[in-house]
Design a protein around this motif. Structure first.
Motif, PDB file in Angstrom:
ATOM      1  N   HIS A   1       0.796  -1.167  -0.062  1.00  0.00           N
ATOM      2  CA  HIS A   1       0.071   0.029  -0.037  1.00  0.00           C
ATOM      3  C   HIS A   1       1.005   1.318   0.084  1.00  0.00           C
ATOM      4  O   HIS A   1       2.156   1.027   0.220  1.00  0.00           O
ATOM      5  CB  HIS A   1      -0.776   0.103   1.262  1.00  0.00           C
ATOM      6  CG  HIS A   1      -0.193   0.180   2.354  1.00  0.00           C
ATOM      7  ND1 HIS A   1       0.298  -0.941   3.224  1.00  0.00           N
ATOM      8  CD2 HIS A   1       0.190   1.290   3.060  1.00  0.00           C
ATOM      9  CE1 HIS A   1       0.834  -0.398   4.147  1.00  0.00           C
ATOM     10  NE2 HIS A   1       0.750   0.991   4.385  1.00  0.00           N
ATOM     11  N   LEU A   2       0.121   2.324  -0.329  1.00  0.00           N
ATOM     12  CA  LEU A   2       0.810   3.643  -0.206  1.00  0.00           C
ATOM     13  C   LEU A   2       0.100   4.553   1.001  1.00  0.00           C
ATOM     14  O   LEU A   2      -0.922   4.306   1.201  1.00  0.00           O
ATOM     15  CB  LEU A   2       0.708   4.317  -1.616  1.00  0.00           C
ATOM     16  CG  LEU A   2       1.461   3.883  -2.725  1.00  0.00           C
ATOM     17  CD1 LEU A   2       0.755   4.513  -3.897  1.00  0.00           C
ATOM     18  CD2 LEU A   2       3.045   3.902  -2.723  1.00  0.00           C
ATOM     19  N   ASP A   3       1.206   5.273   1.864  1.00  0.00           N
ATOM     20  CA  ASP A   3       0.511   6.194   2.627  1.00  0.00           C
ATOM     21  C   ASP A   3       0.571   7.758   1.795  1.00  0.00           C
ATOM     22  O   ASP A   3       1.538   8.308   1.404  1.00  0.00           O
ATOM     23  CB  ASP A   3       1.836   6.354   3.686  1.00  0.00           C
ATOM     24  CG  ASP A   3       1.830   5.366   4.332  1.00  0.00           C
ATOM     25  OD1 ASP A   3       1.032   4.511   4.603  1.00  0.00           O
ATOM     26  OD2 ASP A   3       3.032   5.080   4.833  1.00  0.00           O
ATOM     27  N   PHE A   4      -0.625   8.268   1.651  1.00  0.00           N
ATOM     28  CA  PHE A   4      -0.892   9.279   0.947  1.00  0.00           C
ATOM     29  C   PHE A   4      -0.893  10.542   1.626  1.00  0.00           C
ATOM     30  O   PHE A   4      -1.660  10.445   2.757  1.00  0.00           O
ATOM     31  CB  PHE A   4      -2.286   9.228  -0.003  1.00  0.00           C
ATOM     32  CG  PHE A   4      -2.094   8.520  -1.095  1.00  0.00           C
ATOM     33  CD1 PHE A   4      -2.111   9.329  -2.313  1.00  0.00           C
ATOM     34  CD2 PHE A   4      -2.466   7.255  -1.285  1.00  0.00           C
ATOM     35  CE1 PHE A   4      -2.285   8.658  -3.433  1.00  0.00           C
ATOM     36  CE2 PHE A   4      -2.289   6.511  -2.543  1.00  0.00           C
ATOM     37  CZ  PHE A   4      -2.180   7.182  -3.789  1.00  0.00           C
ATOM     38  N   THR A   5      -0.273  11.613   1.506  1.00  0.00           N
ATOM     39  CA  THR A   5      -0.668  12.935   2.039  1.00  0.00           C
ATOM     40  C   THR A   5      -1.392  13.923   1.067  1.00  0.00           C
ATOM     41  O   THR A   5      -0.809  14.231  -0.129  1.00  0.00           O
ATOM     42  CB  THR A   5       0.848  13.604   2.380  1.00  0.00           C
ATOM     43  OG1 THR A   5       1.713  12.552   3.461  1.00  0.00           O
ATOM     44  CG2 THR A   5       0.514  15.069   3.152  1.00  0.00           C
ATOM     45  N   LEU A   6      -2.566  14.223   1.390  1.00  0.00           N
ATOM     46  CA  LEU A   6      -3.364  14.850   0.495  1.00  0.00           C
ATOM     47  C   LEU A   6      -3.361  16.351   0.669  1.00  0.00           C
ATOM     48  O   LEU A   6      -2.606  16.712   1.431  1.00  0.00           O
ATOM     49  CB  LEU A   6      -4.913  14.539   0.841  1.00  0.00           C
ATOM     50  CG  LEU A   6      -5.302  12.993   0.820  1.00  0.00           C
ATOM     51  CD1 LEU A   6      -6.709  12.688   1.248  1.00  0.00           C
ATOM     52  CD2 LEU A   6      -4.864  12.496  -0.421  1.00  0.00           C
TER      53      LEU A   6
END
Length: 365
Positions: free
Chosen positions: A97-102
């Motif tokens: 998975h990826l950790d997104f910073t929006l």
């Protein structure tokens, strides 16, 4: 999405209290990810680390290249992101998975569901959840050309492409499972997919899944057949592994039924937090305002605090990402996570899972 995995051999006791202390619950750290010893445990010492790409810690800027609605109820969008400089992106394997910073600053985790061979893009799919804290709303609102930052890929749900396997996916849980199914099919494994959801209109990737080899897929919807029981979900389980990703009731049903089937390994990932178990009511006082918040026995501190401070930072809600770590000024925390070191636990807590040992706790939020 939150990536938590637990692994069991048949005959080994399954923890009854995910949030409890002293429970042999193998939660993968968001920092250390794929430790060699942990991977050895997954396959009884036979795990080949060639199956896992090394974790990438640095921040990667991405641009949204395309978006597509995937199911008839319009609730799931597929988002494909490209590197901003056109360079190849770090490799990934099924389960990562990826950790997104929006753009808003929110952090959320989403499973990669594209093709690992496509090195210039990352693809995720997100279900819109109206009361989910704003992450899915923001992801759905992204337009082509939007900029985001990710960390990863990280592996909290590794796939071992050997032997036979049964895959159980519920709703948006298919995003983590589908790359595994593709890999199992390409490797010539003996596999079966059980895909469940409320209705056919709510199921993403349905066209691709129905195009898989005949006899390999069972699609079951609640409106047509009712909610599946654990034994029904594991009806095709053989002597190999079971991989499950979906809502807590599905995972709980699979866990309860697992000891009755010949499968030797169970791996699963939660897409939402499990219920609080064994909690006692306590109070949280916010040092900046002096407000006192009552946290009921069946509610997390995070949930109670969000009623007062809806912008409080959080992400996984399962005690491993560390986004909600908060300084404790007074009181005794009841730590129910595996993220903080003993030294850090002396002055901090993760409010998404940890509690207080009764009475009142003062937090620097």
């Amino acid at each position: 999405m939150a990536a938590t995995v637990e692994t069991f051999r048949q005959g080994r006791s399954i923890p009854q209290n995910l949030y409890g202390r002293g429970v042999p619950d193998q939660t993968v750290s968001i920092v250390t990810d794929a430790l060699d010893k942990w991977f050895a445990l997954l396959d009884g010492g036979r795990y080949d680390d060639a199956y896992a790409s090394p974790p990438v810690i640095r921040a990667i800027p991405l641009t949204l290249a395309s978006r597509e609605i995937l199911c008839e109820d319009n609730a799931v969008v597929r988002l494909t992101f490209a590197s901003t400089d056109g360079a190849d992106l770090p490799a990934w394997t099924p389960g990562m998975h990826l950790d997104f910073t929006l753009p808003s600053g929110r952090r959320r985790q989403y499973s990669l569901c594209g093709d690992p061979a496509e090195r210039n893009t990352y693809t995720v799919a997100v279900r819109y959840i109206p009361d989910g804290g704003g992450g899915s709303t923001e992801m759905h609102s992204l337009e082509e050309g939007a900029a985001v930052t990710v960390r990863g890929p990280r592996n909290g749900f590794p796939f071992v492409p050997r032997g036979n396997a049964v895959f159980v996916a519920g709703g948006i849980g298919i995003t983590a499972i589908l790359p595994m199914v593709r890999a199992a099919n390409a490797a010539g494994m003996d596999w079966h997919l059980v895909y469940c959801g409320r209705s056919r209109e709510s199921l993403p990737f349905l066209d691709e899944i129905e195009a898989l080899p005949p006899g390999r897929v069972t699609i079951r919807t609640d409106d047509a057949a009712g909610i599946a029981t654990g034994p029904e979900l594991l009806e095709r389980a053989g002597t190999g592994a079971v991989y499950c990703c979906g809502p807590p009731p599905m995972i709980d049903a699979v866990r309860r039924a697992f000891d009755s089937v010949p499968a030797t390994h169970l791996y699963f990932e939660r897409f939402s937090p499990p219920p609080v178990r064994g909690g006692v009511e306590f109070e949280v006082q916010l040092v900046d305002t002096g407000e006192i918040i009552t946290v009921p026995s069946d509610t997390t501190a995070l949930q109670a605090i969000r009623e007062i401070k809806p912008d409080v930072a959080y992400s996984c809600q399962q005690g491993f990402c560390g986004t909600c770590r908060t300084r404790v000024l007074s009181g005794t925390p009841d730590h129910r996570e595996s993220r903080l070191t003993p030294e850090e636990q002396e002055s901090e807590m993760l409010i998404c899972v940890s509690r207080a040992e009764g009475g009142r706790i003062v937090l620097d939020l």
